[in-house]
Design a protein around this motif. Structure first.
Motif, PDB file in Angstrom:
ATOM      1  N   LYS A   1       0.851  -1.194   0.000  1.00  0.00           N
ATOM      2  CA  LYS A   1       0.000   0.000   0.000  1.00  0.00           C
ATOM      3  C   LYS A   1       0.885   1.242   0.000  1.00  0.00           C
ATOM      4  O   LYS A   1       1.944   1.255   0.618  1.00  0.00           O
ATOM      5  N   ARG A   2       0.425   2.284  -0.667  1.00  0.00           N
ATOM      6  CA  ARG A   2       1.175   3.547  -0.683  1.00  0.00           C
ATOM      7  C   ARG A   2       1.125   4.209   0.696  1.00  0.00           C
ATOM      8  O   ARG A   2       0.089   4.258   1.328  1.00  0.00           O
ATOM      9  N   MET A   3       2.294   4.724   1.128  1.00  0.00           N
ATOM     10  CA  MET A   3       2.371   5.454   2.393  1.00  0.00           C
ATOM     11  C   MET A   3       3.736   6.110   2.523  1.00  0.00           C
ATOM     12  O   MET A   3       4.692   5.709   1.875  1.00  0.00           O
ATOM     13  N   PHE A   4       3.873   7.134   3.380  1.00  0.00           N
ATOM     14  CA  PHE A   4       5.143   7.825   3.647  1.00  0.00           C
ATOM     15  C   PHE A   4       5.849   8.272   2.373  1.00  0.00           C
ATOM     16  O   PHE A   4       7.066   8.332   2.337  1.00  0.00           O
ATOM     17  N   GLY A   5       5.125   8.553   1.326  1.00  0.00           N
ATOM     18  CA  GLY A   5       5.778   8.902   0.075  1.00  0.00           C
ATOM     19  C   GLY A   5       6.435   7.695  -0.572  1.00  0.00           C
ATOM     20  O   GLY A   5       7.229   7.822  -1.489  1.00  0.00           O
ATOM     21  N   GLY A   6       6.122   6.512  -0.083  1.00  0.00           N
ATOM     22  CA  GLY A   6       6.663   5.261  -0.613  1.00  0.00           C
ATOM     23  C   GLY A   6       5.578   4.201  -0.561  1.00  0.00           C
ATOM     24  O   GLY A   6       4.419   4.476  -0.859  1.00  0.00           O
TER      25      GLY A   6
END
Length: 90
Positions: A2-7
């Motif tokens: 999943k997308r998160m923290f710009g990553g």
């Protein structure tokens, strides 16, 4: 994943075990495993917090060099990351 923290967050059995930031995989660690990661030469992920104007340490560590090209060794470190996630849930 999943997308998160710009990553991206990488999950196993519904638990986050790693993040991908700027092309680097970082494994989750906690008080029980952070010293092992440090002893293996891993570095802890820190980001610059604009609000406080200082770096903030996150519970994610680089993959130890000996595990980068060794699937068996990587599996051992990934299991440590999974166990850290289980402990964090409690």
């Amino acid at each position: 994943i999943k997308r998160m923290f710009g990553g991206k967050g990488i999950y196993h059995n519904g638990m986050i075990i790693a993040v991908e930031i700027a092309g680097e995989i970082l494994l989750k660690a906690d008080d029980a495993t952070a010293a092992e990661f440090a002893e293996a030469g891993s570095t802890q992920w820190r980001y610059h917090n604009r609000q406080f104007g200082k770096p903030v340490a996150m519970p994610y560590w680089s993959v130890p060099d000996q595990a980068v090209d060794d699937p068996e060794a990587f599996g051992i470190w990934a299991e440590k990351a999974y166990q850290a996630s289980l402990r964090a849930k409690k």
